[in-house]
Design a protein around this motif. Structure first.
Motif, PDB file in Angstrom:
ATOM      1  N   LEU A 106       0.846  -1.192   0.000  1.00  0.00           N
ATOM      2  CA  LEU A 106       0.000   0.000   0.000  1.00  0.00           C
ATOM      3  C   LEU A 106       0.883   1.244   0.000  1.00  0.00           C
ATOM      4  CD1 LEU A 106      -2.507  -1.195   2.747  1.00  0.00           C
ATOM      5  CD2 LEU A 106      -3.005  -1.023   0.299  1.00  0.00           C
ATOM      6  N   VAL A 107       0.483   2.233  -0.794  1.00  0.00           N
ATOM      7  CA  VAL A 107       1.176   3.527  -0.832  1.00  0.00           C
ATOM      8  C   VAL A 107       0.121   4.621  -0.869  1.00  0.00           C
ATOM      9  CG1 VAL A 107       3.239   2.643  -2.011  1.00  0.00           C
ATOM     10  CG2 VAL A 107       1.314   3.533  -3.366  1.00  0.00           C
ATOM     11  N   PRO A 108       0.483   5.862  -0.504  1.00  0.00           N
ATOM     12  CA  PRO A 108      -0.468   6.965  -0.672  1.00  0.00           C
ATOM     13  C   PRO A 108      -0.798   7.174  -2.148  1.00  0.00           C
ATOM     14  CG  PRO A 108       1.335   7.591   0.795  1.00  0.00           C
ATOM     15  CD  PRO A 108       1.731   6.295   0.162  1.00  0.00           C
ATOM     16  N   ILE A 109      -2.036   7.564  -2.431  1.00  0.00           N
ATOM     17  CA  ILE A 109      -2.417   7.868  -3.810  1.00  0.00           C
ATOM     18  C   ILE A 109      -1.546   9.000  -4.350  1.00  0.00           C
ATOM     19  CG2 ILE A 109      -4.241   8.965  -5.171  1.00  0.00           C
ATOM     20  CD1 ILE A 109      -6.251   7.210  -3.759  1.00  0.00           C
ATOM     21  N   ASP A 110      -1.063   8.812  -5.556  1.00  0.00           N
ATOM     22  CA  ASP A 110      -0.218   9.801  -6.238  1.00  0.00           C
ATOM     23  C   ASP A 110      -0.667   9.810  -7.689  1.00  0.00           C
ATOM     24  OD1 ASP A 110       1.775  11.190  -7.601  1.00  0.00           O
ATOM     25  OD2 ASP A 110       3.414  10.363  -6.395  1.00  0.00           O
ATOM     26  N   THR A 111      -1.195  10.921  -8.160  1.00  0.00           N
ATOM     27  CA  THR A 111      -1.745  10.971  -9.511  1.00  0.00           C
ATOM     28  C   THR A 111      -0.667  10.909 -10.587  1.00  0.00           C
ATOM     29  OG1 THR A 111      -1.809  13.394  -9.393  1.00  0.00           O
ATOM     30  CG2 THR A 111      -3.824  12.189  -8.804  1.00  0.00           C
ATOM     31  N   ARG A 112       0.608  11.001 -10.207  1.00  0.00           N
ATOM     32  CA  ARG A 112       1.651  10.750 -11.196  1.00  0.00           C
ATOM     33  C   ARG A 112       1.656   9.281 -11.620  1.00  0.00           C
ATOM     34  NH1 ARG A 112       7.004  12.478  -8.351  1.00  0.00           N
ATOM     35  NH2 ARG A 112       5.901  11.387  -6.661  1.00  0.00           N
ATOM     36  N   ILE A 113       1.204   8.406 -10.731  1.00  0.00           N
ATOM     37  CA  ILE A 113       1.139   6.974 -11.026  1.00  0.00           C
ATOM     38  C   ILE A 113      -0.102   6.669 -11.851  1.00  0.00           C
ATOM     39  CG2 ILE A 113       1.072   4.662 -10.021  1.00  0.00           C
ATOM     40  CD1 ILE A 113       2.206   5.968  -7.413  1.00  0.00           C
ATOM     41  N   GLY A 114      -1.234   7.237 -11.431  1.00  0.00           N
ATOM     42  CA  GLY A 114      -2.505   7.032 -12.104  1.00  0.00           C
ATOM     43  C   GLY A 114      -3.584   7.808 -11.381  1.00  0.00           C
ATOM     44  N   PRO A 115      -4.716   8.057 -12.031  1.00  0.00           N
ATOM     45  CA  PRO A 115      -5.813   8.780 -11.381  1.00  0.00           C
ATOM     46  C   PRO A 115      -6.304   8.063 -10.132  1.00  0.00           C
ATOM     47  CG  PRO A 115      -6.159   8.688 -13.753  1.00  0.00           C
ATOM     48  CD  PRO A 115      -4.999   7.781 -13.454  1.00  0.00           C
ATOM     49  N   ALA A 116      -6.840   8.842  -9.212  1.00  0.00           N
ATOM     50  CA  ALA A 116      -7.253   8.301  -7.913  1.00  0.00           C
ATOM     51  C   ALA A 116      -8.483   7.410  -8.007  1.00  0.00           C
ATOM     52  CB  ALA A 116      -7.518   9.445  -6.933  1.00  0.00           C
ATOM     53  N   ASP A 117      -9.194   7.450  -9.130  1.00  0.00           N
ATOM     54  CA  ASP A 117     -10.414   6.641  -9.275  1.00  0.00           C
ATOM     55  C   ASP A 117     -10.248   5.545 -10.322  1.00  0.00           C
ATOM     56  OD1 ASP A 117     -10.339   8.141 -11.583  1.00  0.00           O
ATOM     57  OD2 ASP A 117     -12.477   8.664 -11.538  1.00  0.00           O
TER      58      ASP A 117
END
Length: 392
Positions: free
Chosen positions: A185-196
């Motif tokens: 688990l990691v914090p959401i990061d939109t550089r990886i992909g959208p949060a949804d």
């Protein structure tokens, strides 16, 4: 009726809740000493969520689930988006939204709903015996418990399965799926992909993916094909395998806190078999159908077992032995089919036949997702929780 359940994982606790809701006395034993499940999270497709709704924890599961509205594939080295599409058709066709959830959160919810007073941790099963009217479980510390029925939800290396299949049966074969999975688990990061969005980077027979779960987190996983038994530092292995991939994958690698959340799991499954019961003893979950995660149906299939067992216990009255045989007969074919579907999917995506995997990559370019959605819904359609309705 008193029922012993061996295993406090997703399958064991959900079965325990189902049986308890029917008015039976349930005691769950597990060798683990605390809630530390293998794997960071899991995919709950509509068939699994519907079972949890039936168990009375639907609202809590929805709160644990991530808002996964879309699915996208990207090229691993370049980051180019190959396709992106909505997952809404799955909800519309099946009648229930899917939820990725942190495994420890779901397991804690189920253990809490079952009741801490009914769960005995740190208890390793070492013996099972029957006398025709009861079944007795013996544990490593000398504890002995007797009940009317025993359900083995004790995982891929199940002691209960060995008892059920018997000493003279051919061994249940475990098959290495050809790759190692790294997850956490990691914090959401939109550089990886959208949060949804469920975002998957693919290339070279490897995958790097994220799914949103509650509390602003991504569940991530990486697949690396290779021989079993290879060891070493997990984060080093990931950087070696994915260090040349796109910036989104590098952001994911940089976000990993290996001390807090990084699991390395060699992926094995078990060849389908049909001996699930012996007398007053039956198996469910990974003990009966250990499945590779390639179609996201492992936990859902265990939840289906819990549903089918609950229905059988509620409706069949000839004998305990007859009830368990009917439960098994309702599950063996479908559960085995899902094992084989996951195995085939893993072979397609992990480069075992490079031409097959390259053809799959080409199919992703510009697709509207209809074929992918059909595959996901196809895994759900035959679920017993759908009561024969299938999809609308």
């Amino acid at each position: 009726m008193k029922i012993i359940v061996i295993g406090a994982g997703i399958g064991g606790t959900s079965a325990g809740i189902a049986l308890q809701r029917l008015g039976h006395e349930v005691v769950v034993y597990d060798r683990m000493r605390e809630n530390r499940p293998v794997g960071a999270a899991l995919s709950l497709w509509s068939n699994g969520v519907k079972v949890l709704n039936w168990l009375g924890v639907g609202a809590e599961v929805a709160a644990l689930g991530g808002a996964m509205d879309h699915m996208a594939y990207r090229d691993g080295p370049t980051g180019e988006e190959l396709c992106r599409f909505s997952l809404a058709p799955i909800e519309q066709q099946t009648g229930q939204r899917a939820y990725p959830v942190a495994r420890a959160d779901l397991q804690a919810l189920l253990m809490d709903r079952l009741g801490a007073e009914r769960i005995r941790l740190g208890m390793q099963l070492v013996g099972i015996s029957e006398d025709g009217t009861t079944v007795t479980a013996t544990f490593a510390d000398g504890t002995v418990d007797t009940a009317d029925m025993l359900i083995g939800a004790d995982g891929a290396r199940s002691f209960t399965r060995d008892y059920v299949t018997g000493p003279d049966a051919p061994p249940i074969e475990r098959t290495y799926s050809g790759y190692t999975n790294y997850n956490g688990l990691v914090p959401i990061d939109t550089r990886i992909g959208p949060a949804d969005q469920w975002t998957t980077y693919v290339a070279e027979g490897k995958r790097a993916a994220v799914m949103p779960v509650a509390d602003g987190r991504f569940y991530f996983w990486f697949d690396i094909p290779g021989p079993a038994g290879t060891d070493g530092d997990p984060l080093d292995a990931l950087r070696d395998a994915f260090g040349h991939w796109a910036p989104g994958t590098q952001a994911l690698l940089d976000a990993i806190d290996a001390e807090r959340s990084l699991n390395r799991v060699e992926i094995w499954d078990i060849d389908p078999f049909d001996t699930w019961t012996r007398g007053r003893v039956a198996i469910l979950g990974d003990a009966a159908h250990n499945t590779a995660p390639d179609i996201g149906q492992g936990a859902c299939s265990a939840l289906e077992d819990a549903f089918a067992l609950g229905i059988a216990v509620a409706t069949d009255t000839v004998s305990v032995e007859d009830t368990l045989r009917r439960y098994a007969a309702s599950r063996v074919e479908r559960a085995g089919e899902l094992v084989l579907r996951a195995r085939a999917r893993g072979a397609e995506t992990h480069g075992y036949d490079p031409a097959v995997t390259e053809a799959w990559y080409r199919s992703l370019h510009g697709t509207d997702g209809s074929g992918i959605l059909r595959g996901i819904v196809g895994n759900i359609t035959g679920s017993p929780i759908n009561l024969g309705v299938g999809v609308l």
